[in-house]
Design an enzyme around this catalytic site. Structure first.
Site, PDB file in Angstrom:
ATOM      1  N   ASP A 147      42.846  -6.252   2.106  1.00 43.86           N
ATOM      2  CA  ASP A 147      41.962  -5.130   1.035  1.00 43.86           C
ATOM      3  C   ASP A 147      41.293  -3.776   1.690  1.00 43.86           C
ATOM      4  O   ASP A 147      40.801  -4.378   2.395  1.00 43.86           O
ATOM      5  CB  ASP A 147      41.456  -6.257  -0.047  1.00 43.86           C
ATOM      6  CG  ASP A 147      41.790  -5.822  -1.655  1.00 43.86           C
ATOM      7  OD1 ASP A 147      42.711  -4.660  -1.767  1.00 43.86           O
ATOM      8  OD2 ASP A 147      41.766  -6.551  -2.450  1.00 43.86           O
TER       9      ASP A 147
HETATM   10  C1  BGC Z   1      42.823  -4.484  -5.078  1.00 41.05           C
HETATM   11  C2  BGC Z   1      43.963  -5.160  -4.396  1.00 41.05           C
HETATM   12  C3  BGC Z   1      45.047  -3.778  -4.221  1.00 41.05           C
HETATM   13  C4  BGC Z   1      44.292  -2.722  -3.188  1.00 41.05           C
HETATM   14  C5  BGC Z   1      44.734  -1.534  -3.741  1.00 41.05           C
HETATM   15  C6  BGC Z   1      42.303  -3.428  -4.453  1.00 41.05           C
HETATM   16  O1  BGC Z   1      41.254  -3.163  -4.910  1.00 41.05           O
HETATM   17  O2  BGC Z   1      41.772  -5.812  -4.609  1.00 41.05           O
HETATM   18  O3  BGC Z   1      45.264  -6.282  -5.194  1.00 41.05           O
HETATM   19  O4  BGC Z   1      46.292  -4.123  -3.671  1.00 41.05           O
HETATM   20  O5  BGC Z   1      43.477  -2.220  -4.494  1.00 41.05           O
HETATM   21  O6  BGC Z   1      45.488  -1.161  -4.692  1.00 41.05           O
END
Ligand code: BGC
Length: 739
Positions: free
Chosen positions: A285
């Protein structure tokens, strides 16, 4: 003979030379091997690096640095960049200006639609309709792929039992089984049958793992759960996503048993790769490798990269940790070259599977983009999906549906005219201006025959109650009042936890005063989490949970309000009476002192009931159903068990309707304690007025299995209760004994 041995040796030879993959042919494996032989270590690390573009509302710009990084092969994947032409230009740099011409993969959070927005995933799960969930994901993929995207960061398959956590809106709710079937549907919808089909995108099961168990519902907070809960509650939807063929996994922000997920070898290698045999790549993440420093498990970025790489992380999202450190870590023997090669191979395989090595621009066709985004078909599907997601929580004296002959209708609440709030969080390229508000949907349904008055009443948030008297005056003059209440869309999603899950601001007070007028009050809720509705439940004649219903939400709500469609949604998550009951979920354990009002020393509160306000699986419709006595037969052999269960379901009302017939089991005695109920099957049954149908279910040993005391997975003989009905309190019961 000699010849066949030679052929066999040749075949074996190929097998030992090239690793096998479900994504690639032997020839592609060989091409990957040849390509990797030409790659420098820095170029390999580039494939393991994912950066965001600087896309904003006025248009996308890519920081110069990133353009340079693409050119020098230091980045192999980009996210948040979209549209066929914009991504074509970035792809061109990668393919035409880098030394090896390896195509980029473009990712984005296409969670419940790209431009045509479907209900938020929690709402979609309330339909319990896996066929439409799969179809919705297929449409989302079609639009995304037409906009230059190859990869969606979805589905989010985190089981979530805490309404305070803002991200409950992104998943399928609190239940393992519903979570599994929705995970399968969404993966299959996004990926289709073949990633080489240019209308599909590769899916990403996230957030691995147990992100939904954040303490106190505070986003990013510590997770502390047993290996048993991890494996029984939080992991199964991930395993189902894997079995459905998901190509990528995303690590979560949280720690599990003291080790952040992005550095967790147990999760990423022992379980995901070795136990489950995952083929595909693991991305972190957003900056979660870097965050292992504040987690306090590593002292600096170099150590963070080493921990992540050795744990099994293949791609670093946005943190630039691999980018800055991995070459040195390999040179210093802290991360092996084999580990890097393994990660790069997994990533290149997915790029191959997407057809990017055949034609890197196959997703970058302007005509395709024009013809496949926000089409009439897609909008119609979004309207149908929204209708199916609505849950009727209360309907006294058949307040709903309203007759279209109604003369005077008051519509109250700023959410009634909001287009933006129909979208919900993670709405990708969804645009408020494209959405039908609740008021517009109602006006469209009624045409010119009715006088529809709109007043804001009170703002969603804040203390301003000055609009209440005017709203009350309008209600007095109306034949019915529709109050659109709830949360602004920004109040759920990531980093949107709340300690108070009542209706915010003065909305409850507004509803109570409207009710005092004596005019029937219909509350339509827009929200991304369970709300505590105790304050208003007695002051509304009807309550319709609409979540954030998406592009065609206003029309879908009108379809239900005026009876063109009968509601059929069922809650995928428990609605508590108050925040103090959290965590509250239907498949709890019995305890040694189950509730007994006659005995003080049993498990209960002094100031609140144990029961939720609305249980898991609950939802009304415009007709009623009765359930007969269930019957069960058991067929058992040495290595298999089949329990056949049947029950008669009758539509006892005056209209056609859909019932979600739900089957729960209880394993009465286990080597470890078992939940009081576990959903194991359900069926959607459409019945005309007066119609009866015998609904049949079949359970196998797997449905009765759990993690036994010795941590092995399997069934234990003994007595099981089976409950069937239309919510998690189902009372129709049949018992079976398994030997
Ligand atoms: C979120 C993810 C997301 C990623 C990319 C993160 O802050 O937890 O779910 O896919 O950002 O946008």
């Amino acid at each position: 003979m000699y010849k066949s041995i030679l052929i066999l040796l040749l075949v074996l030879g190929i097998h030992t030379l090239e690793a096998q993959s479900r994504w690639t042919t032997a020839a592609e494996e060989k091409a990957i091997t040849d390509l990797m032989a030409q790659m420098t270590l820095a170029e390999k690390v580039g494939q393991m690096t994912l950066f965001t573009s600087d896309w904003d509302q006025t248009g996308p710009t890519l920081r110069e640095g990133y353009r340079e990084d693409i050119k020098t092969g230091k980045v192999g994947a980009i996210f948040n960049a979209h549209t066929a032409d914009y991504n074509r230009e970035l792809q061109r740099i990668s393919v035409e200006e880098t030394r090896l011409g390896i195509p980029l993969i473009f990712g984005y959070d296409v969670v419940h639609g790209y431009r045509t927005i479907f209900p938020i995933p929690l709402g979609e799960a309330a339909s319990w309709n896996v066929v439409s969930a799969q179809e919705n994901a297929r449409i989302a993929a079609r639009e995304a792929a037409s906009a230059g995207l190859h990869w969606t960061f979805a589905p989010m398959v985190d089981v979530a039992r805490d309404a305070r956590w803002g991200r409950v809106m992104e998943g399928a709710g609190e239940d393992v089984y519903l979570g599994q079937v929705m995970a399968r549907a969404r993966v299959k919808g996004f990926q289709g049958d073949d990633l080489a089909d240019p209308f599909t995108v590769v899916a990403c099961a996230k957030h691995f793992a147990a992100y939904g168990a954040a303490q106190a519902g505070r986003d990013y907070h510590t997770v502390d759960i047993s290996e048993r809960s991890l494996r029984e509650i939080y992991l199964p939807p991930f395993k189902t996503a894997l079995d459905a063929g998901v190509g990528t996994f995303m690590t979560s922000f949280n720690e599990v048993d003291g080790v952040p997920a992005s550095g967790n070898h147990h999760l990423l290698t022992d379980i995901l790769r070795n136990e489950w045999g995952f083929e595909g790549f693991v991305v972190t993440d957003y900056t979660s490798i870097n965050e292992m420093i504040p987690h306090g498990i590593v002292a600096n970025e170099a150590e963070a990269g080493e921990l992540a790489a050795n744990a099994g992380v293949d791609m670093d999202m946005q943190g630039a940790i691999y980018y800055n450190n991995l070459v040195d870590q390999v040179a210093n023997d802290l991360v092996s070259l084999e580990r890097v090669d393994e990660a790069v191979r997994e990533i290149l395989r997915i790029k191959y599977a997407l057809g990017l090595f055949d034609d890197p621009y196959r997703y970058n066709d302007l005509e395709r983009q024009r013809d496949n985004i926000f089409t009439a078909d897609h909008i119609a599907a979004a309207r149908a999906a929204a209708r199916e997601s609505l849950v009727l929580l209360k309907n006294d004296q058949q307040t709903l549906p309203l007759a279209k002959t109604i003369k005077k209708l008051a519509v109250i609440g700023p959410l009634a005219i909001s287009q933006e709030d129909m979208l919900g969080a993670w709405h990708a390229d969804g645009r408020g201006a494209n959405c039908v508000s609740v008021l517009s949907g109602i006006q469209e349904a009624l045409g010119k025959g009715a006088a529809v008055t709109y007043l804001p009443g009170v703002p969603v948030v804040g203390d301003d109650a000055t609009g209440i008297p005017a709203a009350v005056a309008a209600a007095k003059l109306a034949d019915a009042v529709i109050v659109v209440a709830g949360e602004n869309w920004t109040m759920s999603g990531e980093a949107a936890s709340r300690t108070d899950i009542n209706l915010p601001g003065r909305q409850a007070e507004l509803i109570r005063q409207l009710h005092a007028t004596g005019t029937p009050v219909i509350v339509v809720l827009l929200n991304g989490r369970p709300l505590a509705l105790t304050d208003i439940v007695d002051y509304a004649d009807a309550i319709l949970e609409a979540w954030y219903p998406g592009t065609a939400g206003g029309q879908a709500i009108a379809d239900i309000v005026f009876g063109d469609y009968a509601p059929a949604g069922k809650l995928p998550i428990t609605f508590p009476r108050s925040v103090g009951q959290i965590p509250i979920y239907y498949n709890m354990k019995n305890t040694g002192r189950p509730l007994d009002f006659a005995n003080k020393y049993t498990s209960k509160y002094l100031d609140e009931s144990n029961d939720p306000l609305f249980p898991f699986g609950f939802g009304l419709t415009y007709t009623t159903f009765s359930f007969g006595t269930p019957e069960a037969t058991v067929e058992q052999s040495r290595d298999s068990v089949t329990i056949s269960v049947s029950i008669d379901v009758t539509n006892t009302g005056k209209r056609a309707g859909r019932e979600v017939v739900q089957l729960y089991i209880r394993d009465l005695v286990g080597s470890v304690t078992r939940p009081v109920r576990e959903l194991k099957a359900f069926q959607l049954v459409d019945l005309a007025a007066g119609e009866r149908q015998t609904v049949q279910f079949s359970l196998t040993a797997e449905d009765l299995s759990f993690l036994r005391r010795d941590m092995s997975w399997g069934m234990e003989p003994g007595a099981f209760d089976i409950f069937i009905g239309n919510d998690s309190r189902a009372t129709q019961r049949v018992s079976v004994v398994i030997e």
